[in-house]
Design a protein around this motif. Structure first.
Motif, PDB file in Angstrom:
ATOM      1  N   ILE A  86      23.740  29.304  85.660  1.00 34.07           N
ATOM      2  CA  ILE A  86      23.481  28.390  86.773  1.00 34.07           C
ATOM      3  C   ILE A  86      24.265  28.895  87.973  1.00 34.07           C
ATOM      4  CG2 ILE A  86      23.716  26.049  87.667  1.00 34.07           C
ATOM      5  CD1 ILE A  86      23.481  25.015  84.833  1.00 34.07           C
ATOM      6  N   LEU A  87      23.556  29.110  89.078  1.00 33.38           N
ATOM      7  CA  LEU A  87      24.194  29.500  90.327  1.00 33.38           C
ATOM      8  C   LEU A  87      24.246  28.301  91.250  1.00 33.38           C
ATOM      9  CD1 LEU A  87      22.653  32.995  91.252  1.00 33.38           C
ATOM     10  CD2 LEU A  87      24.675  32.475  89.884  1.00 33.38           C
ATOM     11  N   LEU A  88      25.444  27.974  91.735  1.00 35.08           N
ATOM     12  CA  LEU A  88      25.637  26.989  92.778  1.00 35.08           C
ATOM     13  C   LEU A  88      26.064  27.730  94.041  1.00 35.08           C
ATOM     14  CD1 LEU A  88      26.671  25.701  89.858  1.00 35.08           C
ATOM     15  CD2 LEU A  88      27.029  23.700  91.303  1.00 35.08           C
ATOM     16  N   ALA A  89      26.236  27.008  95.119  1.00 35.18           N
ATOM     17  CA  ALA A  89      26.556  27.662  96.382  1.00 35.18           C
ATOM     18  C   ALA A  89      27.883  28.414  96.321  1.00 35.18           C
ATOM     19  CB  ALA A  89      26.589  26.624  97.509  1.00 35.18           C
ATOM     20  N   ASP A  90      28.850  27.869  95.604  1.00 37.09           N
ATOM     21  CA  ASP A  90      30.164  28.512  95.579  1.00 37.09           C
ATOM     22  C   ASP A  90      30.730  28.676  94.170  1.00 37.09           C
ATOM     23  OD1 ASP A  90      30.539  25.878  95.046  1.00 37.09           O
ATOM     24  OD2 ASP A  90      32.015  25.512  96.638  1.00 37.09           O
ATOM     25  N   ARG A  91      29.915  28.409  93.154  1.00 38.63           N
ATOM     26  CA  ARG A  91      30.350  28.552  91.764  1.00 38.63           C
ATOM     27  C   ARG A  91      29.181  29.094  90.952  1.00 38.63           C
ATOM     28  NH1 ARG A  91      32.341  22.932  89.573  1.00 38.63           N
ATOM     29  NH2 ARG A  91      32.976  24.232  87.814  1.00 38.63           N
ATOM     30  N   ALA A  92      29.501  29.568  89.755  1.00 41.79           N
ATOM     31  CA  ALA A  92      28.447  30.008  88.841  1.00 41.79           C
ATOM     32  C   ALA A  92      28.973  29.874  87.421  1.00 41.79           C
ATOM     33  CB  ALA A  92      28.031  31.452  89.125  1.00 41.79           C
ATOM     34  N   ALA A  93      28.073  29.593  86.511  1.00 39.41           N
ATOM     35  CA  ALA A  93      28.462  29.446  85.102  1.00 39.41           C
ATOM     36  C   ALA A  93      27.483  30.199  84.219  1.00 39.41           C
ATOM     37  CB  ALA A  93      28.497  27.971  84.703  1.00 39.41           C
ATOM     38  N   LEU A  94      28.027  30.806  83.169  1.00 38.75           N
ATOM     39  CA  LEU A  94      27.209  31.492  82.169  1.00 38.75           C
ATOM     40  C   LEU A  94      27.430  30.790  80.837  1.00 38.75           C
ATOM     41  CD1 LEU A  94      25.409  33.828  81.171  1.00 38.75           C
ATOM     42  CD2 LEU A  94      27.480  35.236  80.990  1.00 38.75           C
ATOM     43  N   PHE A  95      26.341  30.281  80.258  1.00 35.19           N
ATOM     44  CA  PHE A  95      26.390  29.557  78.990  1.00 35.19           C
ATOM     45  C   PHE A  95      25.892  30.471  77.869  1.00 35.19           C
ATOM     46  CE2 PHE A  95      26.046  26.510  82.352  1.00 35.19           C
ATOM     47  CZ  PHE A  95      26.685  25.356  81.935  1.00 35.19           C
ATOM     48  N   VAL A  96      26.701  30.662  76.836  1.00 38.52           N
ATOM     49  CA  VAL A  96      26.295  31.451  75.669  1.00 38.52           C
ATOM     50  C   VAL A  96      26.768  30.733  74.416  1.00 38.52           C
ATOM     51  CG1 VAL A  96      26.349  33.653  76.912  1.00 38.52           C
ATOM     52  CG2 VAL A  96      28.386  32.877  75.681  1.00 38.52           C
ATOM     53  N   ASP A  97      26.171  31.088  73.267  1.00 35.68           N
ATOM     54  CA  ASP A  97      26.631  30.485  72.015  1.00 35.68           C
ATOM     55  C   ASP A  97      27.748  31.335  71.405  1.00 35.68           C
ATOM     56  OD1 ASP A  97      25.463  32.585  70.552  1.00 35.68           O
ATOM     57  OD2 ASP A  97      23.599  31.493  70.242  1.00 35.68           O
ATOM     58  N   GLY A  98      28.231  30.901  70.243  1.00 36.20           N
ATOM     59  CA  GLY A  98      29.388  31.536  69.636  1.00 36.20           C
ATOM     60  C   GLY A  98      29.213  33.003  69.292  1.00 36.20           C
ATOM     61  N   ARG A  99      27.953  33.447  69.125  1.00 39.31           N
ATOM     62  CA  ARG A  99      27.708  34.855  68.806  1.00 39.31           C
ATOM     63  C   ARG A  99      28.118  35.776  69.940  1.00 39.31           C
ATOM     64  NH1 ARG A  99      21.459  34.853  67.812  1.00 39.31           N
ATOM     65  NH2 ARG A  99      21.625  33.360  69.519  1.00 39.31           N
ATOM     66  N   TYR A 100      28.087  35.243  71.167  1.00 40.96           N
ATOM     67  CA  TYR A 100      28.182  36.121  72.334  1.00 40.96           C
ATOM     68  C   TYR A 100      29.392  35.830  73.226  1.00 40.96           C
ATOM     69  CZ  TYR A 100      23.400  37.432  71.148  1.00 40.96           C
ATOM     70  OH  TYR A 100      22.282  37.900  70.501  1.00 40.96           O
ATOM     71  N   THR A 101      30.341  35.077  72.714  1.00 42.67           N
ATOM     72  CA  THR A 101      31.509  34.723  73.528  1.00 42.67           C
ATOM     73  C   THR A 101      32.238  35.960  74.035  1.00 42.67           C
ATOM     74  OG1 THR A 101      31.777  32.677  72.278  1.00 42.67           O
ATOM     75  CG2 THR A 101      33.669  33.437  73.555  1.00 42.67           C
ATOM     76  N   VAL A 102      32.513  36.901  73.135  1.00 44.64           N
ATOM     77  CA  VAL A 102      33.236  38.110  73.519  1.00 44.64           C
ATOM     78  C   VAL A 102      32.373  38.992  74.411  1.00 44.64           C
ATOM     79  CG1 VAL A 102      34.338  40.204  72.664  1.00 44.64           C
ATOM     80  CG2 VAL A 102      34.664  38.044  71.448  1.00 44.64           C
ATOM     81  N   PHE A 113      32.705  30.725  81.882  1.00 45.11           N
ATOM     82  CA  PHE A 113      32.051  30.955  80.592  1.00 45.11           C
ATOM     83  C   PHE A 113      32.088  29.661  79.785  1.00 45.11           C
ATOM     84  CE2 PHE A 113      33.746  35.041  82.016  1.00 45.11           C
ATOM     85  CZ  PHE A 113      32.578  35.788  82.035  1.00 45.11           C
ATOM     86  N   LEU A 114      30.903  29.129  79.481  1.00 42.02           N
ATOM     87  CA  LEU A 114      30.780  27.856  78.801  1.00 42.02           C
ATOM     88  C   LEU A 114      29.926  28.009  77.552  1.00 42.02           C
ATOM     89  CD1 LEU A 114      30.196  25.642  81.969  1.00 42.02           C
ATOM     90  CD2 LEU A 114      32.352  26.033  80.755  1.00 42.02           C
ATOM     91  N   HIS A 115      30.042  27.043  76.639  1.00 39.70           N
ATOM     92  CA  HIS A 115      29.326  27.114  75.357  1.00 39.70           C
ATOM     93  C   HIS A 115      27.950  26.474  75.484  1.00 39.70           C
ATOM     94  CE1 HIS A 115      28.384  26.775  71.090  1.00 39.70           C
ATOM     95  NE2 HIS A 115      29.393  27.615  70.847  1.00 39.70           N
ATOM     96  N   LEU A 116      26.939  27.222  75.101  1.00 40.86           N
ATOM     97  CA  LEU A 116      25.552  26.804  75.285  1.00 40.86           C
ATOM     98  C   LEU A 116      25.234  25.505  74.552  1.00 40.86           C
ATOM     99  CD1 LEU A 116      22.855  27.845  76.565  1.00 40.86           C
ATOM    100  CD2 LEU A 116      22.399  28.986  74.398  1.00 40.86           C
ATOM    101  N   LEU A 159      18.194  37.136  83.466  1.00 39.78           N
ATOM    102  CA  LEU A 159      19.582  36.759  83.201  1.00 39.78           C
ATOM    103  C   LEU A 159      20.487  37.988  83.210  1.00 39.78           C
ATOM    104  CD1 LEU A 159      21.483  34.386  82.482  1.00 39.78           C
ATOM    105  CD2 LEU A 159      21.040  34.919  80.072  1.00 39.78           C
ATOM    106  N   ASP A 160      20.041  39.057  82.614  1.00 29.80           N
ATOM    107  CA  ASP A 160      20.784  40.316  82.604  1.00 29.80           C
ATOM    108  C   ASP A 160      20.949  40.832  84.040  1.00 29.80           C
ATOM    109  OD1 ASP A 160      21.886  42.806  82.121  1.00 29.80           O
ATOM    110  OD2 ASP A 160      20.217  43.571  80.948  1.00 29.80           O
ATOM    111  N   TRP A 161      19.878  40.785  84.822  1.00 29.99           N
ATOM    112  CA  TRP A 161      19.905  41.318  86.188  1.00 29.99           C
ATOM    113  C   TRP A 161      20.958  40.608  87.040  1.00 29.99           C
ATOM    114  CZ3 TRP A 161      19.027  39.455  91.145  1.00 29.99           C
ATOM    115  CH2 TRP A 161      18.859  40.407  92.142  1.00 29.99           C
ATOM    116  N   VAL A 162      21.068  39.297  86.901  1.00 27.91           N
ATOM    117  CA  VAL A 162      21.938  38.543  87.798  1.00 27.91           C
ATOM    118  C   VAL A 162      23.349  38.342  87.257  1.00 27.91           C
ATOM    119  CG1 VAL A 162      21.531  36.143  87.035  1.00 27.91           C
ATOM    120  CG2 VAL A 162      21.797  36.663  89.485  1.00 27.91           C
ATOM    121  N   THR A 163      23.555  38.543  85.926  1.00 27.00           N
ATOM    122  CA  THR A 163      24.892  38.333  85.352  1.00 27.00           C
ATOM    123  C   THR A 163      25.484  39.572  84.710  1.00 27.00           C
ATOM    124  OG1 THR A 163      24.109  37.703  83.142  1.00 27.00           O
ATOM    125  CG2 THR A 163      24.257  35.941  84.806  1.00 27.00           C
ATOM    126  N   GLY A 164      24.648  40.509  84.249  1.00 26.28           N
ATOM    127  CA  GLY A 164      25.122  41.657  83.480  1.00 26.28           C
ATOM    128  C   GLY A 164      25.128  41.398  81.989  1.00 26.28           C
TER     129      GLY A 164
END
Length: 600
Positions: free
Chosen positions: A60-76, A89-92, A46-51
């Protein structure tokens, strides 16, 4: 190339691979094959592909979109580390990723996943949700990230630690027979074990494969006749010494033989116990596809591992005494630093390093039990703050300092939080600290009947805060292992979750808190062990024996809020701290302890 450009390149490489495999999306969790809380560097996909390098998340990687889901601890943190040009950026928790994915793709789409990195429960649930939308969930045989991660860290080669019975308190043979006899009673042929802590506990081994978690990674199958297959990197083993340690009925295989053995178990149509929530889908689907009957159930090692024996508890008490010396020396050093006024350049990182330095001087110390939370002022309002994720805050500008830290010792695992005065404090600081401490005291003193779960006790720690209109958004207590994970189940004290009854020998934290966003944070944490109490009345009762003995900062107490019983608890606790630690300290540290534990 800057980091965001690197991420963009990596995302493009993975997307090209997905196109070649005719996949419309790919799911990337923050997990390895063992699905434990901590993962080694080579599994940080996850770190390798998103930072993003937080401890919980999914992309989740789609052909033309991507989303990163994290909980409230890691929003910032997520928005700082992952490029917004690539990721939504979406809530896990609040935005379930499988449902979100189902809404993004048309019927007929194909979603790839690595079955080694997801539980069987996740697979069954996700497959059903996606199927309802006409979407196929596809198992990949090679993770597309691995195909392009050319500088991927190698797995560690540290030798396995043969953990003596003098420390473990029970032989591996005895533990295996205990579990095997239960398999026989239940008419089962074997149990699949996939998480590191249960396997290490069962074999009386430890390792250095993951930082902060002293385990060797591997898989195992325990059979009803007490024999066991252990799958591990054999380069880490002296096979003769290992066989002498565990007995001759443990067969050692290289990791890459796991699939073959599971296939054979399936072909033999064995009835295999496996936990669908903690074992990865790949291991169970191999057996099931080959003909095995999977029996869903909890990992049978969890309860006996959680209920520490007398030898383990003796070691844990000794480790906490040494840890108390280290923490007391740190707190004394901190007060001297403040008094000197010479703290230019000192920051949260400096303080964390000093905590570690005092622990390193203690016998049997191995490493921290987790990354130290060293938080000044507003940073302490983030419960899982890490000063390494940004620029550490400079010392000297705040009223409060929160330090949550612990040690892995050969004879025990520790975890302690203290909130201390480091500047001018307001009445509000004192009032909130006192309410948190009152909750800590209430839980510390509770008596409860057999059969009581932690969920039933959680309110005691919150009541002083509730009565004033406050609360905290985390559990009150987690289980702790014996030179194993600092977060151990199934025991827990929280408003929801485990209904497992607390039993003698279980070690837990007692850590209520309060957090004011952009202001300050307070937490008071000791470890305790469940113990039998002297009978009173009709029912046999349980209670908590304290393991942690380090002063609380009485300068932060609002005495007007305390009851006579709470005054007595604080003074008696500090008297016991002094009795235990004073023979082990000297000079300025001993003088500081005398002052810190004086009567209030």
């Amino acid at each position: 190339m800057n980091n965001f450009e690197t991420i963009e390149t990596r995302v493009a490489q993975v997307r090209a691979e997905l196109a070649m495999q005719e996949l419309d999306a790919f799911i990337i969790p923050h997990d390895d094959e063992h699905l434990g809380e901590y993962i080694p560097a080579y599994a940080e996909r996850l770190d390798w592909v998103t930072g993003f390098n937080g401890s919980a998340g999914l992309a989740i990687l789609l052909a033309d979109r991507a989303a990163l889901f994290v909980d409230g601890r890691y929003t910032v943190q997520a928005r700082m580390q992952a490029p917004a040009s690539l990721f939504e950026f979406l809530h896990l928790i609040e935005q379930p990723h499988v449902q979100w994915l189902a809404e993004q793709l048309p019927a007929g789409a194909r979603v790839g996943f690595d079955p080694r990195l997801h539980s069987l429960t996740w697979y069954r649930t996700a497959q059903a949700v996606l199927a309802d939308h006409g979407i196929e969930l596809v198992r990949v045989t090679e993770n597309p990230i691995d195909l392009h991660w050319h500088d991927r860290p190698a797995a560690g080669k540290a030798p396995v630690i043969l953990y003596s019975e003098a420390l473990a308190g029970q032989s591996s043979e005895a533990k295996r027979e205990l579990l095997a006899s239960d398999l026989r009673k239940r008419g089962l042929d074997a149990v699949l074990l996939t998480q590191a802590e249960p396997i290490n506990w069962l074999l009386n081994v430890r390792g250095r494969d993951i930082e902060r978690l002293p385990v060797v990674l591997g898989f195992a199958v325990l059979y009803a006749n007490s024999t066991m297959d252990f799958f591990v990197d054999t380069d880490k083993l002296d096979c003769f010494a290992f066989n002498q340690h565990v007995g001759q009925d443990v067969s050692v295989y290289p990791i890459d033989k796991l699939g073959d053995v599971l296939q054979r178990i399936g072909e033999d149509q064995q009835k295999v116990l496996a936990d669908p929530n903690t074992a990865n889908a790949w291991t169970q689907l191999i057996m099931e596809d080959a003909g095995a009957m999977l029996v869903a159930g909890l990992d049978p090692t969890m309860l006996p591992k959680a209920c520490k024996n007398d030898i383990e508890l003796s070691g844990i008490r000794a480790a906490h005494l040494r840890d108390g010396v280290a923490m007391t020396r740190f707190l004394a050093w901190l007060d001297r630093l403040i008094a000197s006024g010479e703290f230019e350049g000192v920051d949260e990182g400096t303080l964390a390093e000093q905590v570690e330095a005092f622990r390193r001087e203690q016998a049997h110390y191995v490493e921290p039990s987790f990354d130290t939370i060293s938080a000044l002022g507003p940073n302490a309002a983030m419960c899982h703050y890490r000063h390494t994720n940004g620029t550490p805050r400079l010392f000297g500008q705040d009223s409060l300092y929160l330090v949550d830290s612990g040690g892995q010792y050969l004879d025990g695992t520790t975890d302690i939080t203290r909130t201390v005065k480091v500047g001018d404090v307001r009445d509000e600081h004192k009032a909130m600290f006192t309410r948190v401490l009152q909750g800590h005291i209430a839980l510390d003193q509770v008596r409860f009947p057999h059969g009581t779960a932690g969920i039933q006790l959680d309110v005691l720690a919150r009541l002083p805060l509730w009565q004033a209109g406050y609360n905290y958004d985390h559990g009150t207590g987690h289980g702790v292992g014996h030179f194993l994970s600092v977060h151990e189940g199934p025991q827990r004290i929280a408003p929801k979750g485990s209904m497992v009854a607390l039993q003698p020998g279980m070690v837990l934290s007692n850590e209520p808190g309060y957090y004011r966003e952009d202001g300050f944070g307070i937490r008071c944490e000791n470890l305790v062990v469940v113990t039998e109490l002297e009978p009173v009345g009709e029912l046999p009762m349980l209670g908590f024996e304290r393991l942690t003995y380090v002063p609380f900062d009485t300068r932060l107490i609002d005495r007007s809020l305390l009851s006579p019983a709470e005054f007595r608890w604080i003074n008696e606790y500090h008297a016991e701290v002094y009795r235990r630690l004073s023979p082990l300290l000297e000079g300025e540290d001993l003088s500081w302890l005398e002052q810190a534990t004086s009567l209030i």
